[in-house]
Design a protein around this motif. Structure first.
Motif, PDB file in Angstrom:
ATOM      1  N   SER B  44      52.195  48.237  35.537  1.00  0.00           N
ATOM      2  CA  SER B  44      51.181  49.072  35.095  1.00  0.00           C
ATOM      3  C   SER B  44      51.161  50.330  36.019  1.00  0.00           C
ATOM      4  CB  SER B  44      49.847  48.464  35.363  1.00  0.00           C
ATOM      5  OG  SER B  44      49.937  47.036  34.705  1.00  0.00           O
ATOM      6  N   PRO B  45      51.054  51.735  35.400  1.00  0.00           N
ATOM      7  CA  PRO B  45      51.426  52.919  36.017  1.00  0.00           C
ATOM      8  C   PRO B  45      50.156  53.042  36.983  1.00  0.00           C
ATOM      9  CG  PRO B  45      51.856  53.018  33.569  1.00  0.00           C
ATOM     10  CD  PRO B  45      51.554  51.506  33.892  1.00  0.00           C
ATOM     11  N   ALA B  46      49.122  52.440  36.783  1.00  0.00           N
ATOM     12  CA  ALA B  46      47.743  52.847  37.612  1.00  0.00           C
ATOM     13  C   ALA B  46      48.041  51.845  38.917  1.00  0.00           C
ATOM     14  CB  ALA B  46      46.532  52.573  36.880  1.00  0.00           C
ATOM     15  N   PHE B  47      48.744  50.779  38.936  1.00  0.00           N
ATOM     16  CA  PHE B  47      48.837  50.178  40.183  1.00  0.00           C
ATOM     17  C   PHE B  47      49.529  50.865  41.297  1.00  0.00           C
ATOM     18  CE2 PHE B  47      49.480  45.610  38.020  1.00  0.00           C
ATOM     19  CZ  PHE B  47      47.995  45.651  37.713  1.00  0.00           C
ATOM     20  N   ALA B  48      50.126  51.807  41.182  1.00  0.00           N
ATOM     21  CA  ALA B  48      50.793  52.531  42.356  1.00  0.00           C
ATOM     22  C   ALA B  48      49.610  53.218  43.154  1.00  0.00           C
ATOM     23  CB  ALA B  48      51.935  53.422  41.793  1.00  0.00           C
ATOM     24  N   LEU B  49      48.830  53.808  42.335  1.00  0.00           N
ATOM     25  CA  LEU B  49      47.808  54.701  42.885  1.00  0.00           C
ATOM     26  C   LEU B  49      46.382  53.841  43.301  1.00  0.00           C
ATOM     27  CD1 LEU B  49      48.161  58.034  40.813  1.00  0.00           C
ATOM     28  CD2 LEU B  49      49.254  57.169  43.013  1.00  0.00           C
ATOM     29  N   ALA B  50      46.300  52.480  43.279  1.00  0.00           N
ATOM     30  CA  ALA B  50      45.218  51.784  43.532  1.00  0.00           C
ATOM     31  C   ALA B  50      45.163  51.318  44.918  1.00  0.00           C
ATOM     32  CB  ALA B  50      45.178  50.562  42.868  1.00  0.00           C
ATOM     33  N   ASP B  51      44.149  50.973  45.627  1.00  0.00           N
ATOM     34  CA  ASP B  51      44.276  50.393  47.042  1.00  0.00           C
ATOM     35  C   ASP B  51      44.273  48.930  46.622  1.00  0.00           C
ATOM     36  OD1 ASP B  51      42.227  52.892  46.934  1.00  0.00           O
ATOM     37  OD2 ASP B  51      42.400  52.403  49.171  1.00  0.00           O
ATOM     38  N   ALA B  52      43.747  48.333  45.533  1.00  0.00           N
ATOM     39  CA  ALA B  52      43.930  46.954  45.282  1.00  0.00           C
ATOM     40  C   ALA B  52      44.305  46.868  43.857  1.00  0.00           C
ATOM     41  CB  ALA B  52      42.525  46.307  45.578  1.00  0.00           C
ATOM     42  N   THR B  53      44.879  45.834  43.535  1.00  0.00           N
ATOM     43  CA  THR B  53      45.438  45.602  42.244  1.00  0.00           C
ATOM     44  C   THR B  53      45.066  44.086  41.792  1.00  0.00           C
ATOM     45  OG1 THR B  53      47.430  44.809  42.891  1.00  0.00           O
ATOM     46  CG2 THR B  53      47.335  47.289  42.269  1.00  0.00           C
ATOM     47  N   THR B  54      45.126  43.783  40.748  1.00  0.00           N
ATOM     48  CA  THR B  54      44.720  42.381  40.188  1.00  0.00           C
ATOM     49  C   THR B  54      45.705  42.168  38.694  1.00  0.00           C
ATOM     50  OG1 THR B  54      42.467  42.283  41.070  1.00  0.00           O
ATOM     51  CG2 THR B  54      43.397  40.414  39.384  1.00  0.00           C
ATOM     52  N   CYS B  55      46.596  41.487  38.970  1.00  0.00           N
ATOM     53  CA  CYS B  55      47.342  41.351  37.779  1.00  0.00           C
ATOM     54  C   CYS B  55      47.145  39.976  37.027  1.00  0.00           C
ATOM     55  CB  CYS B  55      48.816  41.397  37.833  1.00  0.00           C
ATOM     56  SG  CYS B  55      49.971  41.294  36.498  1.00  0.00           S
ATOM     57  N   ALA B  56      46.388  39.883  35.944  1.00  0.00           N
ATOM     58  CA  ALA B  56      45.817  38.651  35.385  1.00  0.00           C
ATOM     59  C   ALA B  56      45.486  38.961  34.112  1.00  0.00           C
ATOM     60  CB  ALA B  56      44.588  38.110  36.265  1.00  0.00           C
ATOM     61  N   PRO B  57      45.502  37.842  33.146  1.00  0.00           N
ATOM     62  CA  PRO B  57      45.108  38.051  31.739  1.00  0.00           C
ATOM     63  C   PRO B  57      43.566  38.497  31.694  1.00  0.00           C
ATOM     64  CG  PRO B  57      46.151  35.976  31.951  1.00  0.00           C
ATOM     65  CD  PRO B  57      45.797  36.571  33.236  1.00  0.00           C
ATOM     66  N   PHE B  58      43.426  39.231  30.603  1.00  0.00           N
ATOM     67  CA  PHE B  58      41.678  39.486  30.496  1.00  0.00           C
ATOM     68  C   PHE B  58      40.743  38.396  30.052  1.00  0.00           C
ATOM     69  CE2 PHE B  58      43.679  43.891  30.140  1.00  0.00           C
ATOM     70  CZ  PHE B  58      42.646  44.551  31.260  1.00  0.00           C
ATOM     71  N   THR B  59      41.492  37.219  29.866  1.00  0.00           N
ATOM     72  CA  THR B  59      40.844  36.070  29.807  1.00  0.00           C
ATOM     73  C   THR B  59      40.628  35.324  30.713  1.00  0.00           C
ATOM     74  OG1 THR B  59      42.979  35.059  29.209  1.00  0.00           O
ATOM     75  CG2 THR B  59      41.792  35.811  27.443  1.00  0.00           C
ATOM     76  N   ASP B  60      41.157  35.739  32.074  1.00  0.00           N
ATOM     77  CA  ASP B  60      41.172  35.044  33.359  1.00  0.00           C
ATOM     78  C   ASP B  60      39.680  35.260  34.128  1.00  0.00           C
ATOM     79  OD1 ASP B  60      41.284  33.853  36.084  1.00  0.00           O
ATOM     80  OD2 ASP B  60      43.218  34.369  36.127  1.00  0.00           O
ATOM     81  N   GLU B  61      38.570  34.314  33.747  1.00  0.00           N
ATOM     82  CA  GLU B  61      37.443  34.620  34.311  1.00  0.00           C
ATOM     83  C   GLU B  61      37.197  34.727  35.570  1.00  0.00           C
ATOM     84  OE1 GLU B  61      34.241  32.229  32.397  1.00  0.00           O
ATOM     85  OE2 GLU B  61      35.166  32.697  30.318  1.00  0.00           O
ATOM     86  N   ALA B  62      37.962  33.779  36.225  1.00  0.00           N
ATOM     87  CA  ALA B  62      37.940  33.730  37.750  1.00  0.00           C
ATOM     88  C   ALA B  62      38.427  35.310  38.402  1.00  0.00           C
ATOM     89  CB  ALA B  62      38.654  32.471  38.344  1.00  0.00           C
ATOM     90  N   ALA B  63      39.560  35.476  37.629  1.00  0.00           N
ATOM     91  CA  ALA B  63      39.918  36.854  38.220  1.00  0.00           C
ATOM     92  C   ALA B  63      39.292  37.860  38.141  1.00  0.00           C
ATOM     93  CB  ALA B  63      41.476  37.180  37.704  1.00  0.00           C
ATOM     94  N   LEU B  64      38.454  37.903  36.957  1.00  0.00           N
ATOM     95  CA  LEU B  64      37.576  39.158  36.525  1.00  0.00           C
ATOM     96  C   LEU B  64      36.282  38.953  37.403  1.00  0.00           C
ATOM     97  CD1 LEU B  64      37.699  38.821  32.547  1.00  0.00           C
ATOM     98  CD2 LEU B  64      38.365  40.616  33.963  1.00  0.00           C
ATOM     99  N   ARG B  65      35.794  37.589  37.654  1.00  0.00           N
ATOM    100  CA  ARG B  65      34.767  37.715  38.623  1.00  0.00           C
ATOM    101  C   ARG B  65      35.075  38.114  40.137  1.00  0.00           C
ATOM    102  NH1 ARG B  65      30.530  34.591  36.630  1.00  0.00           N
ATOM    103  NH2 ARG B  65      31.357  33.352  34.881  1.00  0.00           N
ATOM    104  N   SER B  66      36.339  37.707  40.582  1.00  0.00           N
ATOM    105  CA  SER B  66      36.939  38.035  41.962  1.00  0.00           C
ATOM    106  C   SER B  66      36.769  39.827  41.939  1.00  0.00           C
ATOM    107  CB  SER B  66      38.058  37.651  42.162  1.00  0.00           C
ATOM    108  OG  SER B  66      38.526  38.359  43.285  1.00  0.00           O
ATOM    109  N   PHE B  67      37.374  40.420  40.705  1.00  0.00           N
ATOM    110  CA  PHE B  67      37.507  41.901  40.635  1.00  0.00           C
ATOM    111  C   PHE B  67      36.052  42.466  40.596  1.00  0.00           C
ATOM    112  CE2 PHE B  67      36.989  45.317  37.255  1.00  0.00           C
ATOM    113  CZ  PHE B  67      37.988  46.106  37.837  1.00  0.00           C
ATOM    114  N   ALA B  68      35.157  42.034  39.925  1.00  0.00           N
ATOM    115  CA  ALA B  68      33.969  42.626  39.837  1.00  0.00           C
ATOM    116  C   ALA B  68      33.148  42.451  41.105  1.00  0.00           C
ATOM    117  CB  ALA B  68      33.048  41.744  38.966  1.00  0.00           C
ATOM    118  N   GLY B  69      33.631  41.480  42.183  1.00  0.00           N
ATOM    119  CA  GLY B  69      32.739  41.078  43.374  1.00  0.00           C
ATOM    120  C   GLY B  69      33.414  42.130  44.294  1.00  0.00           C
TER     121      GLY B  69
END
Lengths: 363, 363
Positions: B44-69
């Protein structure tokens, strides 16, 4: 030594991780490069924009070797990178600018001698290693004068003014035994800088001359163009060109200058010091010039054509130091202002937190 | 729900990790924000400029919750983020623009109805779920017409033209059973877009109207200003303003328009679609406008004042698609060109690899 033709997709290594490295990393990413930042502190502003980071002391040879092995070309973003670290990297991968420029600028005495040998004016100077040297130097140069450590000084650190004979012992003590240099005061009208770039093929591009105002030994405000004659501006560019050529320099650098004016109003330039890196007084180029100093540095280091260095109208750049950063909302609301913040957690006094570029005539 | 006053040092979350996210991340970093990018592919081109990255499917609710948190405010950089993922995030942290704008633009039928309900012209349209619907729709709209899936189309994917009755079965088969929409052809003179921003307080700023040329259904060239009357340009801005207001939109968005001209030369505008995100036709703002669309988006999403949207001279933006990227050296040598590359490894045909902004009258 690796092949030195660098293409997008290659990795640029940066020694040092401060805001200068951060802004170089941002420019490199825009040009499709990967970036690997090496620095010795975890809280490094450049780490956030890097593809890879190494946090290790500059004395860690294994870490430096690994870093060098992972990059296609390397540069540095502060001049206090230990010479040995730079030399180790330069033995494994092209380091631009090279070790010579770093070594020259790391030692105020070597730097002054280098400039004087080019026939370019500097403040009068004498090496000082002990009290006897200092007395002899004061006799030759007179007072007021300023005693500085030869190495590792920045933003006024490692400096002591000698205005009267009674100041000498205290000034020498402040050097804590470090090899030093006594410099005569220059009775200057204003401080100037030239920020310029030189490519591996010798091509050269200077941004317009900057006028700089310092507060507490830290750059506060840069205004462009500087209020100097065309002849003085041309002379400043020629000085920068001569210095870069003599160093076989590759990359962006700054020459800090004093402007003096005699009783008849004639202007002269005296070189204060050379910064072998992108420079705070060049931050205005990011919105105020056709090519930013950061992109220009990346272009030079990669062996790509230098970009045009033209200026967009009158420009000023104000550093946001310490609590100044709390004015960020004010700058965002000013249509002439462009805000850049460095992502530093703690706004300590004297710490450069960001800067504002003010575009007075945007079109 | 977290407090929505965002200050430098806060973390902006971005759903999606393509070049749009990369350029938003770069603008956010410049303003002292941290960035957390969530995307479902490692490259993902944006990963290189991010402080933190999450690589997970958009259906992964736990990953989305952790991201939002982990973020203070979130946005999205492509409109095919699943609505459920966006809604989950929006329940935990401010999501700007909101789920409503996403849902409207994800469904061509909902989008067309939304626009038509505002009294704004669109191509004639009818929903099509089966062969009976298609025949009725063709009878109402006539030919030529174009059958499109209601959801998940971009750059011409999921579309089939119907020029004669015999094309209908094949076009319907190409939809693979997906709910679809039949749209009448618009006999347009040229394609335009308005890129604009709306802040949480309702303030609004539009960049100048863009004229866009597509090749193989992919944007090839944007020119600004568009060759349209002042009245048409004003109408385009008013359309954008009305759409943003009706969506209670926050952030940058684009409205794609067709310009038609009748026999007497009178211009009319027909809305093609809404992109609830920064937009390819706004890339010229990065060097060609007082505020880039990426910074403008960050300002809006954070609730900061919108920046000035003035333009610097005539500007054109050319996409570098697939092998076009091999011309990078040519653009670096052109003093009017500003190059942006997205750091993608592989230059596949049709893949957007970067763009060049051409500043025709830089001052």
């Amino acid at each position: 030594m690796k092949e030195t033709i660098i293409a997008p997709g290659a990795t640029l290594g940066i020694l040092g991780g401060g805001q200068l490295g951060r802004m170089i990393a941002s420019a490199a990413a825009r040009l499709g490069l990967k970036v690997h930042v090496f620095n010795d502190t975890p809280a490094s502003p450049a780490f956030a924009l890097a593809d890879a980071t190494t946090c290790a002391p500059f004395t860690d040879e294994a870490a430096l070797r690994s870093f060098a092995g992972s990059v296609d070309v390397a540069t540095y973003e502060f001049e206090n990178v230990p010479r040995e670290a730079a030399a180790l990297v330069a033995g494994l991968v092209p380091l631009r600018p090279g070790v010579g420029a770093l070594a020259t600028s790391q030692d105020r005495l070597a730097e002054k001698r280098f400039i004087a040998d080019l026939g370019i004016a500097t403040a009068p100077f004498r090496p000082v290693d002990d009290a006897g040297d200092l007395q002899a130097a004061l006799a030759a140069i007179g007072m007021p004068a300023i005693l500085k450590t030869r190495r590792f000084g920045y933003d006024g650190k490692g400096q002591a003014a000698i205005r009267k004979a009674g100041d000498a012992d205290g000034a020498l003590a402040a050097m804590k035994g470090a090899p030093s240099i006594l410099e005569g005061f220059v009775d200057f009208v204003c401080e100037l800088s030239v920020v310029a770039a030189r490519a591996p093929d010798g091509s050269f591009a200077a941004f317009d001359i900057c006028e700089n105002r310092h507060e507490n030994h830290i750059l506060a405000l840069t205004s462009v163009p500087a209020a100097v004659s065309a002849a003085t501006a041309q002379q400043a560019r020629e000085i920068a060109h001569a210095i870069a050529g003599a160093l076989d320099y590759v990359g962006v650098f700054a020459v800090e200058l004093f402007l003096t004016r005699d009783a008849a109003g004639a202007e002269s330039l005296v070189v204060n010091e050379i910064a072998p890196r992108v420079h705070n007084s060049g931050h205005w180029t990011d919105f105020g010039a056709q090519t930013s100093q950061f992109e220009q540095h990346v272009r030079a280091v990669c062996g790509w054509p230098l970009g045009p260095a033209g200026r967009y109208g009158r420009v000023a750049m104000r550093n946001l130091i310490g609590d100044d950063v709390e004015t960020w909302q004010h700058h965002l609301a000013d249509p002439q202002a462009r805000l850049t913040l460095y992502g530093k957690e703690e706004a300590r006094p004297g710490r450069k937190m960001g800067h504002v570029t003010l575009l007075r005539d945007p079109e």
